[in-house]
Write a protein that holds these residues in place. Structure first.
Motif, PDB file in Angstrom:
ATOM      1  N   SER A 138       0.825  -1.204   0.000  1.00  0.00           N
ATOM      2  CA  SER A 138       0.000   0.000   0.000  1.00  0.00           C
ATOM      3  C   SER A 138       0.858   1.252   0.000  1.00  0.00           C
ATOM      4  O   SER A 138       0.482   2.278  -0.580  1.00  0.00           O
ATOM      5  CB  SER A 138      -0.919   0.003   1.224  1.00  0.00           C
ATOM      6  N   HIS A 139       2.038   1.159   0.604  1.00  0.00           N
ATOM      7  CA  HIS A 139       2.924   2.325   0.686  1.00  0.00           C
ATOM      8  C   HIS A 139       3.679   2.543  -0.625  1.00  0.00           C
ATOM      9  O   HIS A 139       3.714   3.651  -1.161  1.00  0.00           O
ATOM     10  CB  HIS A 139       3.904   2.114   1.835  1.00  0.00           C
ATOM     11  N   GLU A 140       4.256   1.470  -1.175  1.00  0.00           N
ATOM     12  CA  GLU A 140       5.116   1.594  -2.342  1.00  0.00           C
ATOM     13  C   GLU A 140       4.348   1.868  -3.634  1.00  0.00           C
ATOM     14  O   GLU A 140       4.880   2.514  -4.541  1.00  0.00           O
ATOM     15  CB  GLU A 140       5.952   0.331  -2.509  1.00  0.00           C
ATOM     16  N   LEU A 141       3.123   1.371  -3.737  1.00  0.00           N
ATOM     17  CA  LEU A 141       2.381   1.525  -4.988  1.00  0.00           C
ATOM     18  C   LEU A 141       1.536   2.793  -5.025  1.00  0.00           C
ATOM     19  O   LEU A 141       0.949   3.106  -6.053  1.00  0.00           O
ATOM     20  CB  LEU A 141       1.485   0.303  -5.220  1.00  0.00           C
ATOM     21  N   ARG A 142       1.472   3.517  -3.927  1.00  0.00           N
ATOM     22  CA  ARG A 142       0.630   4.710  -3.897  1.00  0.00           C
ATOM     23  C   ARG A 142       1.111   5.766  -4.892  1.00  0.00           C
ATOM     24  O   ARG A 142       0.313   6.367  -5.618  1.00  0.00           O
ATOM     25  CB  ARG A 142       0.587   5.286  -2.478  1.00  0.00           C
ATOM     26  N   THR A 143       2.424   6.004  -4.959  1.00  0.00           N
ATOM     27  CA  THR A 143       2.952   7.035  -5.846  1.00  0.00           C
ATOM     28  C   THR A 143       2.729   6.712  -7.318  1.00  0.00           C
ATOM     29  O   THR A 143       2.171   7.539  -8.049  1.00  0.00           O
ATOM     30  CB  THR A 143       4.454   7.268  -5.568  1.00  0.00           C
ATOM     31  N   PRO A 144       3.152   5.534  -7.828  1.00  0.00           N
ATOM     32  CA  PRO A 144       2.899   5.249  -9.244  1.00  0.00           C
ATOM     33  C   PRO A 144       1.422   5.180  -9.590  1.00  0.00           C
ATOM     34  O   PRO A 144       1.015   5.565 -10.694  1.00  0.00           O
ATOM     35  CB  PRO A 144       3.598   3.908  -9.480  1.00  0.00           C
ATOM     36  N   ALA A 145       0.581   4.695  -8.657  1.00  0.00           N
ATOM     37  CA  ALA A 145      -0.853   4.654  -8.919  1.00  0.00           C
ATOM     38  C   ALA A 145      -1.422   6.066  -9.052  1.00  0.00           C
ATOM     39  O   ALA A 145      -2.275   6.334  -9.913  1.00  0.00           O
ATOM     40  CB  ALA A 145      -1.574   3.894  -7.802  1.00  0.00           C
ATOM     41  N   THR A 146      -0.944   6.982  -8.226  1.00  0.00           N
ATOM     42  CA  THR A 146      -1.382   8.382  -8.305  1.00  0.00           C
ATOM     43  C   THR A 146      -0.957   9.005  -9.631  1.00  0.00           C
ATOM     44  O   THR A 146      -1.719   9.744 -10.261  1.00  0.00           O
ATOM     45  CB  THR A 146      -0.795   9.196  -7.138  1.00  0.00           C
ATOM     46  N   VAL A 147       0.269   8.706 -10.059  1.00  0.00           N
ATOM     47  CA  VAL A 147       0.763   9.225 -11.339  1.00  0.00           C
ATOM     48  C   VAL A 147      -0.094   8.715 -12.489  1.00  0.00           C
ATOM     49  O   VAL A 147      -0.491   9.473 -13.383  1.00  0.00           O
ATOM     50  CB  VAL A 147       2.234   8.832 -11.554  1.00  0.00           C
ATOM     51  N   LEU A 148      -0.408   7.433 -12.469  1.00  0.00           N
ATOM     52  CA  LEU A 148      -1.246   6.855 -13.528  1.00  0.00           C
ATOM     53  C   LEU A 148      -2.616   7.523 -13.578  1.00  0.00           C
ATOM     54  O   LEU A 148      -3.122   7.871 -14.653  1.00  0.00           O
ATOM     55  CB  LEU A 148      -1.396   5.354 -13.304  1.00  0.00           C
ATOM     56  N   GLN A 166       7.570   1.048 -12.788  1.00  0.00           N
ATOM     57  CA  GLN A 166       7.841   1.144 -11.351  1.00  0.00           C
ATOM     58  C   GLN A 166       6.923   0.224 -10.554  1.00  0.00           C
ATOM     59  O   GLN A 166       7.349  -0.444  -9.614  1.00  0.00           O
ATOM     60  CB  GLN A 166       7.667   2.580 -10.880  1.00  0.00           C
ATOM     61  N   MET A 167       5.649   0.164 -10.949  1.00  0.00           N
ATOM     62  CA  MET A 167       4.706  -0.716 -10.261  1.00  0.00           C
ATOM     63  C   MET A 167       5.105  -2.179 -10.452  1.00  0.00           C
ATOM     64  O   MET A 167       5.085  -2.967  -9.501  1.00  0.00           O
ATOM     65  CB  MET A 167       3.290  -0.482 -10.788  1.00  0.00           C
ATOM     66  N   GLU A 168       5.478  -2.546 -11.673  1.00  0.00           N
ATOM     67  CA  GLU A 168       5.866  -3.930 -11.947  1.00  0.00           C
ATOM     68  C   GLU A 168       7.094  -4.325 -11.138  1.00  0.00           C
ATOM     69  O   GLU A 168       7.127  -5.391 -10.506  1.00  0.00           O
ATOM     70  CB  GLU A 168       6.157  -4.098 -13.438  1.00  0.00           C
ATOM     71  N   GLN A 169       8.109  -3.460 -11.123  1.00  0.00           N
ATOM     72  CA  GLN A 169       9.343  -3.771 -10.408  1.00  0.00           C
ATOM     73  C   GLN A 169       9.124  -3.802  -8.894  1.00  0.00           C
ATOM     74  O   GLN A 169       9.689  -4.651  -8.196  1.00  0.00           O
ATOM     75  CB  GLN A 169      10.417  -2.751 -10.782  1.00  0.00           C
ATOM     76  N   THR A 170       8.306  -2.889  -8.397  1.00  0.00           N
ATOM     77  CA  THR A 170       8.030  -2.855  -6.966  1.00  0.00           C
ATOM     78  C   THR A 170       7.291  -4.112  -6.527  1.00  0.00           C
ATOM     79  O   THR A 170       7.606  -4.703  -5.484  1.00  0.00           O
ATOM     80  CB  THR A 170       7.197  -1.613  -6.608  1.00  0.00           C
ATOM     81  N   ILE A 171       6.321  -4.530  -7.298  1.00  0.00           N
ATOM     82  CA  ILE A 171       5.576  -5.751  -6.980  1.00  0.00           C
ATOM     83  C   ILE A 171       6.514  -6.951  -6.954  1.00  0.00           C
ATOM     84  O   ILE A 171       6.442  -7.802  -6.057  1.00  0.00           O
ATOM     85  CB  ILE A 171       4.436  -5.969  -7.999  1.00  0.00           C
ATOM     86  N   ASN A 172       7.422  -7.039  -7.937  1.00  0.00           N
ATOM     87  CA  ASN A 172       8.373  -8.150  -7.970  1.00  0.00           C
ATOM     88  C   ASN A 172       9.258  -8.176  -6.728  1.00  0.00           C
ATOM     89  O   ASN A 172       9.533  -9.236  -6.157  1.00  0.00           O
ATOM     90  CB  ASN A 172       9.251  -8.057  -9.227  1.00  0.00           C
TER      91      ASN A 172
END
Length: 240
Positions: A51-61, A88-94
């Motif tokens: 929830s913390h790491e994906l917030r920024t790229p999700a907001t950008v999208l 960024q989302m793909e790499q963070t999830i991995n």
């Protein structure tokens, strides 16, 4: 006398177990409880981090997509922003999935020089550098006990950060004793929070956004991570 175990407390029955079948059963239960606690801790960390790491790229999208019009093709800048956010989302999830899996706890003896060379050769950003001064001084017989997948993620992240935020195409990697140091000249606009292990930089396009993911992997392996700035150079050290 009944002994109450508080939630989250490590179960230790060694002093209370007899040396017989009951003791063996108790040891088995203790091992199983430890595995369950470790799995719960990984799940808790994953839930918090995702929830913390994906917030920024999700907001950008969301922001970029809100500007798009069905009657007008997106410009080059918009396409770049979308690609970077998706990557960024793909790499963070991995990365977070790797940290959450039980396999990440499995260690093996690894030749550090071979793993560094593997990450250098297979780094796409590094391969696009036409002029790069690379100095590598790591003993060929130095070995560490680590998870290969997490070690590769850590090394790729550090190399990417050096290439993104360096003022010159120059990287120095050296091993002194048990301490690996990666050094590179700093760009004038390099975020200052890159100097603080574990602090997440919102301006970084690296997979860990600064040293956050690097710090998490080091914590998992009980490695000591430090960084410093000296004469406009950035030094990142990992004590194995």
């Amino acid at each position: 006398m009944t002994k109450l175990i508080q939630p989250g407390t490590e179960l230790n029955l060694a002093d209370a177990l007899p040396n017989n079948e009951i003791g063996y059963l108790g040891q088995t239960i203790q091992h199983t409880v430890a595995q369950l606690q470790a799995a719960l801790a990984r799940e808790t960390d994953f839930t918090r981090d995702i929830s913390h790491e994906l917030r920024t790229p999700a907001t950008v999208l969301k922001m970029v997509l809100s500007r798009l019009s069905s009657s007008q093709a997106p410009d080059e800048q918009t396409l770049t922003q979308l690609k970077q956010a998706a990557l960024q989302m793909e790499q963070t999830i991995n990365v977070l999935l790797a940290l959450a899996r039980a396999e990440s706890m499995q260690l093996q003896p690894l030749c550090l020089l071979e793993e560094i060379e593997h990450c250098l050769v297979n780094n796409p950003r590094l391969m696009r550098q036409s002029e790069l001064q690379l100095q590598l001084q790591v003993a060929a017989d130095y070995r560490i006990s680590a998870n290969k997948n997490l070690l590769h993620i850590l090394l790729h992240n550090i190399i990417d950060n050096a290439l993104i935020h360096g003022s010159a195409r120059q990287i120095e990697i050296s091993l002194v004793g048990d301490t690996l140091t990666i050094a590179n000249p700093m760009a004038d606009d390099c975020p200052t929070d890159l100097l603080i292990p574990g602090v997440k930089s919102d301006t970084s396009s690296g997979i860990g956004q600064g040293l956050h993911i690097v710090n998490r992997i080091c914590q998992r392996n009980q490695w000591q991570l430090t960084s410093r700035q000296q004469q406009n150079w950035f030094y990142l050290s990992i004590d194995f």
